[in-house]
Design a protein around this motif. Structure first.
Motif, PDB file in Angstrom:
ATOM      1  N   UNK A 132       7.300  -1.491 -18.856  1.00  0.00           N
ATOM      2  CA  UNK A 132       7.205  -0.097 -19.294  1.00  0.00           C
ATOM      3  C   UNK A 132       7.722   0.102 -20.714  1.00  0.00           C
ATOM      4  N   UNK A 133       8.722  -0.706 -21.115  1.00  0.00           N
ATOM      5  CA  UNK A 133       9.327  -0.533 -22.431  1.00  0.00           C
ATOM      6  C   UNK A 133       8.642  -1.329 -23.519  1.00  0.00           C
ATOM      7  N   UNK A 134       8.122  -2.516 -23.155  1.00  0.00           N
ATOM      8  CA  UNK A 134       7.588  -3.429 -24.156  1.00  0.00           C
ATOM      9  C   UNK A 134       6.252  -3.985 -23.685  1.00  0.00           C
ATOM     10  N   UNK A 135       6.304  -4.853 -22.703  1.00  0.00           N
ATOM     11  CA  UNK A 135       5.087  -5.397 -22.120  1.00  0.00           C
ATOM     12  C   UNK A 135       4.455  -6.526 -22.906  1.00  0.00           C
ATOM     13  N   UNK A 136       5.055  -6.922 -24.045  1.00  0.00           N
ATOM     14  CA  UNK A 136       4.466  -7.998 -24.835  1.00  0.00           C
ATOM     15  C   UNK A 136       4.489  -9.298 -24.045  1.00  0.00           C
ATOM     16  N   UNK A 137       3.437 -10.053 -24.125  1.00  0.00           N
ATOM     17  CA  UNK A 137       3.241 -11.349 -23.456  1.00  0.00           C
ATOM     18  C   UNK A 137       2.854 -11.210 -21.984  1.00  0.00           C
ATOM     19  N   UNK A 138       2.893 -10.022 -21.419  1.00  0.00           N
ATOM     20  CA  UNK A 138       2.761  -9.849 -19.975  1.00  0.00           C
ATOM     21  C   UNK A 138       1.331  -9.484 -19.604  1.00  0.00           C
ATOM     22  N   UNK A 139       0.724 -10.294 -18.735  1.00  0.00           N
ATOM     23  CA  UNK A 139      -0.649 -10.046 -18.305  1.00  0.00           C
ATOM     24  C   UNK A 139      -0.723  -9.226 -17.036  1.00  0.00           C
ATOM     25  N   UNK A 140       0.357  -9.219 -16.248  1.00  0.00           N
ATOM     26  CA  UNK A 140       0.405  -8.475 -14.996  1.00  0.00           C
ATOM     27  C   UNK A 140       1.857  -8.438 -14.548  1.00  0.00           C
ATOM     28  N   UNK A 141       2.139  -7.613 -13.542  1.00  0.00           N
ATOM     29  CA  UNK A 141       3.504  -7.454 -13.024  1.00  0.00           C
ATOM     30  C   UNK A 141       3.473  -7.644 -11.514  1.00  0.00           C
ATOM     31  N   UNK A 142       4.421  -8.436 -10.992  1.00  0.00           N
ATOM     32  CA  UNK A 142       4.546  -8.656  -9.553  1.00  0.00           C
ATOM     33  C   UNK A 142       5.977  -8.334  -9.136  1.00  0.00           C
ATOM     34  N   UNK A 143       6.131  -7.310  -8.319  1.00  0.00           N
ATOM     35  CA  UNK A 143       7.452  -6.836  -7.912  1.00  0.00           C
ATOM     36  C   UNK A 143       7.669  -7.164  -6.443  1.00  0.00           C
ATOM     37  N   UNK A 144       8.758  -7.889  -6.157  1.00  0.00           N
ATOM     38  CA  UNK A 144       9.099  -8.251  -4.792  1.00  0.00           C
ATOM     39  C   UNK A 144      10.249  -7.378  -4.302  1.00  0.00           C
ATOM     40  N   UNK A 145       9.909  -6.384  -3.508  1.00  0.00           N
ATOM     41  CA  UNK A 145      10.849  -5.524  -2.800  1.00  0.00           C
ATOM     42  C   UNK A 145      11.854  -4.841  -3.714  1.00  0.00           C
ATOM     43  N   UNK A 146      11.371  -3.895  -4.490  1.00  0.00           N
ATOM     44  CA  UNK A 146      12.211  -3.066  -5.350  1.00  0.00           C
ATOM     45  C   UNK A 146      11.435  -1.802  -5.670  1.00  0.00           C
ATOM     46  N   UNK A 147      12.147  -0.783  -6.084  1.00  0.00           N
ATOM     47  CA  UNK A 147      11.459   0.386  -6.614  1.00  0.00           C
ATOM     48  C   UNK A 147      12.079   0.802  -7.928  1.00  0.00           C
ATOM     49  N   UNK A 148      11.333   1.601  -8.669  1.00  0.00           N
ATOM     50  CA  UNK A 148      11.757   2.071  -9.987  1.00  0.00           C
ATOM     51  C   UNK A 148      11.896   3.592  -9.964  1.00  0.00           C
ATOM     52  N   UNK A 149      10.889   4.281  -9.489  1.00  0.00           N
ATOM     53  CA  UNK A 149      10.948   5.728  -9.299  1.00  0.00           C
ATOM     54  C   UNK A 149      11.239   6.029  -7.829  1.00  0.00           C
ATOM     55  N   UNK A 150      12.102   6.999  -7.599  1.00  0.00           N
ATOM     56  CA  UNK A 150      12.419   7.438  -6.241  1.00  0.00           C
ATOM     57  C   UNK A 150      11.558   8.651  -5.920  1.00  0.00           C
ATOM     58  N   UNK A 151      10.899   8.614  -4.777  1.00  0.00           N
ATOM     59  CA  UNK A 151      10.029   9.715  -4.386  1.00  0.00           C
ATOM     60  C   UNK A 151      10.831  11.008  -4.235  1.00  0.00           C
ATOM     61  N   UNK A 152      10.239  12.150  -4.592  1.00  0.00           N
ATOM     62  CA  UNK A 152      10.967  13.431  -4.526  1.00  0.00           C
ATOM     63  C   UNK A 152      11.564  13.723  -3.162  1.00  0.00           C
ATOM     64  N   UNK A 153      10.904  13.289  -2.099  1.00  0.00           N
ATOM     65  CA  UNK A 153      11.414  13.590  -0.755  1.00  0.00           C
ATOM     66  C   UNK A 153      12.623  12.748  -0.362  1.00  0.00           C
ATOM     67  N   UNK A 154      13.013  11.796  -1.223  1.00  0.00           N
ATOM     68  CA  UNK A 154      14.168  10.952  -0.910  1.00  0.00           C
ATOM     69  C   UNK A 154      15.322  11.245  -1.859  1.00  0.00           C
ATOM     70  N   UNK A 155      15.652  12.515  -1.988  1.00  0.00           N
ATOM     71  CA  UNK A 155      16.706  12.939  -2.917  1.00  0.00           C
ATOM     72  C   UNK A 155      18.048  12.315  -2.576  1.00  0.00           C
ATOM     73  N   UNK A 156      18.283  11.984  -1.293  1.00  0.00           N
ATOM     74  CA  UNK A 156      19.573  11.402  -0.914  1.00  0.00           C
ATOM     75  C   UNK A 156      19.811  10.045  -1.565  1.00  0.00           C
TER      76      UNK A 156
END
Length: 423
Positions: free
Chosen positions: A196-220
């Motif tokens: 999201x900040x740079x992305x240089x050299x990166x052809x794709x992203x693979x995320x194993x069990x993590x989140x970045x944005x928290x859904x609005x319904x999970x305010x806790x």
């Protein structure tokens, strides 16, 4: 908050100060790659024709100003790696490094889990990785620069590692030699942040069990991050820089050496029972999701953990016992603040490359799906590994099971490899 609580924060992202690393870094990394032996290189046998290479690239004068880059790859001859068409840079999670997460048979203690990196290498995927600097010092090592180890530094180190990997991999076209950036847990969160900040050299992203944005319904969950951030800032103001991993190391070592003795950590348990409870009931200390757990438990009628369902006790105790002694509190605090929403950050909408999300139903799981809807990419794949329906989330595939479970190769690694080979 206790130091235990602080060391357990598995968060992510970056601040508005996280600008793209200067071009000088790119040039220096390419220069290093073209020099015969500019830094120490370690070569280790893994299995069959697969070897592990480790490069320590010094980038400053501070005690731990080293970017440690890893490569797991098939060889055509000694010291002559093959050149697969597909490559991934893997980022490790908390209380771990690249080896203990992805090549655990080379850990100390060695694990019986075969490892994601050798699995991918055997399928002609060039596997790279980079350690965060807090993994480098020994228990009694110099940690005078630990307070400088924040997310901005980590994103810069990722850029150096990617540049080095691309310069090392032979290719006549630098665009086609771009690398998938992947990561587990906190490493997945950093992969999101870098893309999201740079992305240089990166052809794709693979995320194993993590989140970045928290859904609005999970305010806790956001409120938890805010409370952790406030406690962390207070600790930093008091001069604390080390969110040490002694808790994990102690649990793992004692479960291996004296499993039936009384635990000094949780006095109502044996050492084995303490390890089982920490893995199967993790949400009691770290509720990143309501029933978040590191390893899927087998529960008795009273909700006590009697065994682990997916990962062996050997692999889990080795994961804990091999943890690096230190971890940066500054990193933890910065990431807490981002999850809380008190600090500007790069937005997921900046990500336009393909994205894979691979979750574990008993951990971040479905809670990680919201982040996949926030990117601008039109190529998004999501898979949550699960054994049971919603009523049995407390017993389902856990966070660490993605790396250490007996069925991880079939349920998680094979889908990942298939996706990588098509991207």
């Amino acid at each position: 908050m206790s130091r235990l609580g602080l060391s357990f924060i598995v968060l992510f992202a970056c601040t508005s100060a996280f600008a793209s690393p200067p071009l000088r870094i790119e040039t220096e990394a390419e220069s290093l790659a073209s020099t015969p032996t500019p830094f120490p290189v370690l070569r280790e046998f893994v299995t069959e024709d697969i070897y592990h290479y480790r490069f320590d690239i010094r980038v400053g004068t501070a005690p731990n100003a080293i970017v440690r880059v890893h490569r797991v790859v098939r060889e055509r001859a000694p010291w002559r790696p093959r050149s697969p068409a597909h490559a991934i840079m893997l980022l490790h999670g908390d209380f771990a490094n690249f080896v203990t997460n992805f090549v655990p048979t080379l850990g100390n203690p060695a694990s019986s889990a075969p490892g994601l990196a050798p699995y991918l290498a055997a399928r002609d995927i060039d596997v790279w990785g980079v350690d965060r600097r807090w993994t480098l010092p020994s228990a009694n090592g110099d940690i005078s620069d630990l307070g400088e180890m924040g997310v901005a530094q980590e994103l810069g180190d990722i850029a150096i590692a990617l540049t080095f990997a691309r310069a090392t991999r032979p290719s006549g076209d630098r665009d086609t030699s771009r690398i998938v950036l992947g990561g587990f847990s906190h490493g997945g969160e950093l992969a999101y942040a870098y893309a999201a900040a740079n992305g240089r050299h990166v052809s794709a992203v693979a995320v194993l069990d993590a989140y970045y944005d928290i859904a609005p319904e999970h305010a806790e969950l956001r409120e938890l991050a805010c409370a952790n951030a406030a406690a962390g800032r207070e600790a930093l103001a008091q001069g604390v820089t080390d969110s040490d991993n002694s808790f994990f190391i102690t649990l793992g070592e004692l479960a291996r050496s004296a499993p039936q003795a009384q635990s000094p950590v949780f006095s109502s348990y044996t050492n084995r029972g303490a390890l089982l409870a920490m893995n199967g009931l993790t949400y009691l200390l770290a509720p990143y999701t309501p029933l978040y757990h590191l390893s899927a438990p087998i529960l008795d009628a009273n909700g006590n953990v009697t065994a682990l369902r997916e990962s062996s006790e050997d692999s889990v105790s080795a994961w804990f016992a091999s943890a690096p002694p230190h971890q940066s509190l500054r990193e933890t605090v910065e990431l807490d603040e981002i999850w809380c929403g008190t600090t500007p950050r790069p937005e997921l909408s900046n990500i336009r490359v393909p994205l894979l999300y691979l979750g574990a139903a008993g951990a971040f799981g479905d809670y990680g799906l919201y982040s996949t809807t926030r990117v601008s990419s039109t190529d998004v794949t999501a898979l949550v590994v699960r054994r049971f329906g919603p009523a049995r989330v407390a017993e389902d595939f856990g966070h660490g099971d993605l790396l250490y479970a007996a069925d991880a190769p079939a349920l998680a690694w094979q889908p990942l490899a298939t996706w990588l080979l098509s991207h």
